[in-house]
Each structure stands twice: as structure tokens, then as C-alpha cells.
Write a protein that holds these residues in place. Structure first.
Motif, short mmCIF file in Angstrom:
data_model
loop_
_atom_site.label_atom_id
_atom_site.label_comp_id
_atom_site.label_asym_id
_atom_site.label_seq_id
_atom_site.Cartn_x
_atom_site.Cartn_y
_atom_site.Cartn_z
N TYR A 7 0.89 -1.15 -0.02
CA TYR A 7 -0.05 0.08 0.02
C TYR A 7 0.84 1.18 0.05
O TYR A 7 2.11 1.18 0.42
CB TYR A 7 -1.05 -0.05 1.11
N PHE A 8 0.08 2.33 -0.43
CA PHE A 8 0.89 3.61 -0.62
C PHE A 8 0.60 4.49 0.69
O PHE A 8 -0.42 4.30 1.14
CB PHE A 8 0.67 4.35 -1.71
N GLY A 9 1.50 5.23 0.82
CA GLY A 9 1.38 6.25 2.01
C GLY A 9 0.99 7.79 1.36
O GLY A 9 1.71 8.15 0.45
N VAL A 114 -5.20 -0.07 -5.97
CA VAL A 114 -4.38 0.92 -5.37
C VAL A 114 -4.79 1.05 -3.82
O VAL A 114 -6.03 1.96 -3.70
CB VAL A 114 -4.33 2.09 -6.40
N VAL A 115 -4.36 0.75 -2.94
CA VAL A 115 -4.53 1.10 -1.54
C VAL A 115 -3.79 2.28 -0.93
O VAL A 115 -2.36 2.11 -0.92
CB VAL A 115 -4.45 -0.22 -0.41
N VAL A 116 -4.41 3.17 -0.63
CA VAL A 116 -3.66 4.36 -0.17
C VAL A 116 -3.91 4.60 1.29
O VAL A 116 -5.29 5.09 1.59
CB VAL A 116 -3.83 5.82 -1.03
N VAL A 117 -2.90 5.04 2.29
CA VAL A 117 -3.25 5.03 3.66
C VAL A 117 -3.11 6.68 3.73
O VAL A 117 -2.02 7.06 3.57
CB VAL A 117 -2.00 4.31 4.60
N ASP A 118 -4.11 7.39 4.40
CA ASP A 118 -4.05 8.59 4.46
C ASP A 118 -3.75 9.04 5.91
O ASP A 118 -4.52 8.81 6.66
CB ASP A 118 -5.43 9.31 4.04
N ALA A 119 -2.48 9.51 6.03
CA ALA A 119 -1.84 9.57 7.52
C ALA A 119 -1.00 10.91 7.63
O ALA A 119 -0.10 10.91 6.61
CB ALA A 119 -1.14 8.48 8.05
N ALA A 120 -1.33 11.65 8.68
CA ALA A 120 -0.44 13.04 8.91
C ALA A 120 0.95 12.83 9.20
O ALA A 120 1.69 13.49 8.87
CB ALA A 120 -1.55 13.79 9.83
N LEU A 121 1.36 11.76 10.03
CA LEU A 121 2.49 11.47 10.62
C LEU A 121 3.18 10.39 10.47
O LEU A 121 3.89 9.78 11.20
CB LEU A 121 2.31 11.50 12.10
N ARG A 130 7.20 1.17 5.65
CA ARG A 130 6.05 0.06 5.52
C ARG A 130 5.31 0.43 4.34
O ARG A 130 4.22 -0.52 3.92
CB ARG A 130 5.09 0.48 6.66
N PHE A 131 5.61 1.37 3.56
CA PHE A 131 4.95 1.72 2.38
C PHE A 131 5.51 1.37 0.95
O PHE A 131 6.81 1.77 1.03
CB PHE A 131 4.44 3.26 2.39
N LEU A 132 4.77 1.23 0.00
CA LEU A 132 5.27 0.94 -1.28
C LEU A 132 5.92 2.13 -1.73
O LEU A 132 7.29 2.32 -2.18
CB LEU A 132 4.46 0.32 -2.22
N LYS A 133 5.21 3.03 -1.73
CA LYS A 133 6.00 4.56 -2.16
C LYS A 133 5.22 5.57 -1.37
O LYS A 133 4.20 5.29 -0.75
CB LYS A 133 5.62 5.08 -3.47
N MET A 134 5.54 6.73 -1.08
CA MET A 134 5.23 7.78 -0.43
C MET A 134 4.79 9.15 -1.13
O MET A 134 5.63 9.32 -2.14
CB MET A 134 6.24 8.15 0.60
N ILE A 135 3.76 9.40 -0.88
CA ILE A 135 3.12 10.56 -1.59
C ILE A 135 3.16 11.77 -0.57
O ILE A 135 2.35 11.65 0.46
CB ILE A 135 1.75 10.39 -2.28
N VAL A 199 0.22 5.80 -12.57
CA VAL A 199 1.75 5.45 -12.13
C VAL A 199 1.38 4.32 -11.00
O VAL A 199 1.93 3.49 -10.80
CB VAL A 199 2.20 6.70 -11.44
N LEU A 200 0.52 4.79 -10.01
CA LEU A 200 0.26 4.07 -8.63
C LEU A 200 -0.35 2.71 -9.28
O LEU A 200 0.00 1.59 -8.75
CB LEU A 200 -0.72 4.69 -7.86
N GLN A 201 -1.26 2.68 -10.11
CA GLN A 201 -1.73 1.45 -10.49
C GLN A 201 -1.02 0.34 -11.06
O GLN A 201 -0.77 -0.65 -10.78
CB GLN A 201 -2.81 1.82 -11.85
N GLN A 202 0.17 1.01 -12.01
CA GLN A 202 1.26 0.21 -12.65
C GLN A 202 2.17 -0.30 -11.41
O GLN A 202 2.45 -1.42 -11.72
CB GLN A 202 2.06 1.10 -13.59
N LEU A 203 2.50 0.52 -10.47
CA LEU A 203 3.15 -0.17 -9.44
C LEU A 203 2.66 -1.14 -8.68
O LEU A 203 3.36 -2.22 -8.19
CB LEU A 203 3.42 1.13 -8.53
N ALA A 204 1.27 -0.96 -8.44
CA ALA A 204 0.67 -1.96 -7.65
C ALA A 204 0.50 -3.28 -8.39
O ALA A 204 0.58 -4.35 -7.54
CB ALA A 204 -0.96 -1.31 -7.36
N GLN A 205 0.40 -3.17 -9.83
CA GLN A 205 0.23 -4.29 -10.52
C GLN A 205 1.65 -5.02 -10.27
O GLN A 205 1.60 -6.47 -10.28
CB GLN A 205 0.05 -4.02 -11.91
N VAL A 206 2.78 -4.31 -10.73
CA VAL A 206 3.92 -4.85 -10.49
C VAL A 206 4.10 -5.71 -9.00
O VAL A 206 4.80 -6.87 -9.21
CB VAL A 206 5.03 -3.99 -10.78
#
Length: 216
Positions: A7-9, A114-121, A130-135, A199-206
Motif C-alpha cells: 500500500y501507498f502512503g 491501489v490502496v492508499v493510507v491517508d496519514a498525517a504523521l 512500511r509503504f510501497l511509495k510515499m506521496i 503510475v500508482l496502478q502500474q506499481l500496484a500491479q507490478v
């Protein structure tokens, strides 16, 4: 969790546009896990964290019904970094465990989601690995102050204190894999999110094709 996380952060300073970006990602098809919402659930009297929080911060954080009053807890922890760290030590391990469970359940239903964790800290707690990529969503600091004053009804001094308790936007941008500039119009923000989502979709699939589950 290792680099096989699935999952993405999504992070950003308070009133930076993070929630708006999360909503746009949801519109494009992402599954959003709201870590801040989970954190609020940790304050409920039914939460295992509740007695620890009362023991740590005193019954002065409770309202007349015996519930944790965020308007009392907030000024207390934002006034002293040590107390904020204490709060984080109590609730963050539980939040992380809940996030992992929710993400695993969703991936069982849709392995290429595409699972995204919405977190402030995320960066402040030292868990970006813990995350595949950070946004990172960000805006200019003066905009951030003005938005927080309007959103939370805080004084300028209180708003600046809360922003100062978090990592500077410049440092988050330096550590991020992707960034969304929320300083402009909503249309401009949406344009950036629209470009990022494939881009996130492609990363999640790979990552899914690697066959590594990546959960605690």
C-alpha cells in the motif's frame, strides 16, 4: 514490514490539502484507509487505548460524560512535544496494526487494488518503510496557517504551534517519492492527481505480480 509492502502512503502537514488529495484518489478508484479516523476511534471509551490515555494524561481530558474530549487533549499534547510523543506511543502501534489488517482484507478482494493510507504523521513516526511509495501533499506555509485558522477556528498563534509540531513540508517533500502541490486551484490539484494515478496502478500491479504479501 519490508519493501514488499502493498500500500501507498499519503501524508502532508495539517491543512496542507492531504484530505482533498485523498478524496481525488478515491474518485479515480483508489481504496483509502483513513489513519486519522482510526486514530479518533482509539479515543473512544471502548478502545483498549482508552485507559492508557486517561492514565497518561489525567481525567482532565474527559468531558462530562466520561469521554475523551479532543478539544482538551489537543492543546495539552501540542503544547509539549514530550506529551505528543507519549500520545503517539500509545495509539500508533494500534493504528498501524489496524491499517495492515484493513489493507490485507481489501487486497484479498482485489489483488491489484491501489490502496492508499491517508496519514498525517508517517515520517514523524519513522514508519515510511512500511509503504510501497510515499506521496506528499503540500502547500505554502502561509496558506497552511490561513487554512488551519479557517478550518479549526484557532488563533494564528495556535495554528502556527500545531504546524511547527510537525515535520516541515520541505523535509517531507525531500523524502517523498511523489508530491502534489496543493497551493493552486482545485482543478490544478486534480490534474496532478490524475497524472499520478496510472503510475500508482502500474506499481500496484507490478508489486502484486511479485507475489510478496508484505503484511505484518
Amino acid at each position: 514490514m519490508s519493501i514488499s509492502a502493498r500500500y501507498f502512503g499519503l501524508t502532508g502537514g495539517i491543512a496542507s490539502g492531504k484530505t482533498t488529495v485523498a478524496g481525488m484518489l478515491r474518485d479515480f478508484g483508489a481504496y483509502i484507509i483513513d489513519a486519522d479516523k482510526i486514530g479518533h476511534e482509539m479515543l473512544r471509551s471502548t478502545s483498549p487505548a482508552f485507559p492508557e490515555l486517561v492514565a497518561a494524561f489525567g481525567r482532565g481530558i474527559l468531558d462530562s460524560a466520561g469521554r475523551i474530549d479532543r478539544s482538551k487533549l489537543g492543546p495539552l499534547v501540542f503544547a509539549e512535544p514530550a506529551k505528543l510523543q507519549q500520545l503517539n506511543r500509545i495509539v500508533h502501534p494500534r493504528i498501524i496494526e489496524r491499517i495492515g489488517r484493513q489493507a490485507a482484507e481489501h487486497h484479498e478482494q482485489n489483488p491489484e487494488a491501489v490502496v492508499v493510507v491517508d496519514a498525517a504523521l508517517i515520517f514523524e513516526t519513522g514508519i515510511p518503510g512500511r509503504f510501497l511509495k510515499m506521496i506528499v501533499a503540500w502547500c505554502r506555509q502561509e496558506q497552511q496557517v490561513e487554512r488551519l485558522i479557517a478550518k479549526a477556528g484557532l488563533s494564528r498563534e495556535e495554528a502556527e504551534k500545531r504546524i511547527a509540531s510537525q515535520m516541515p513540508a520541505e523535509e517531507k517533500r525531500r523524502r517523498a517519492d511523489f508530491e502534489i502541490d496543493c497551493s493552486g486551484s482545485l482543478e490544478e490539484t486534480r490534474r496532478q492527481v490524475k497524472e499520478l494515478y496510472p503510475v500508482l496502478q502500474q506499481l500496484a500491479q507490478v508489486n502484486n505480480a511479485s507475489g510478496k504479501p508484505g503484511y505484518p
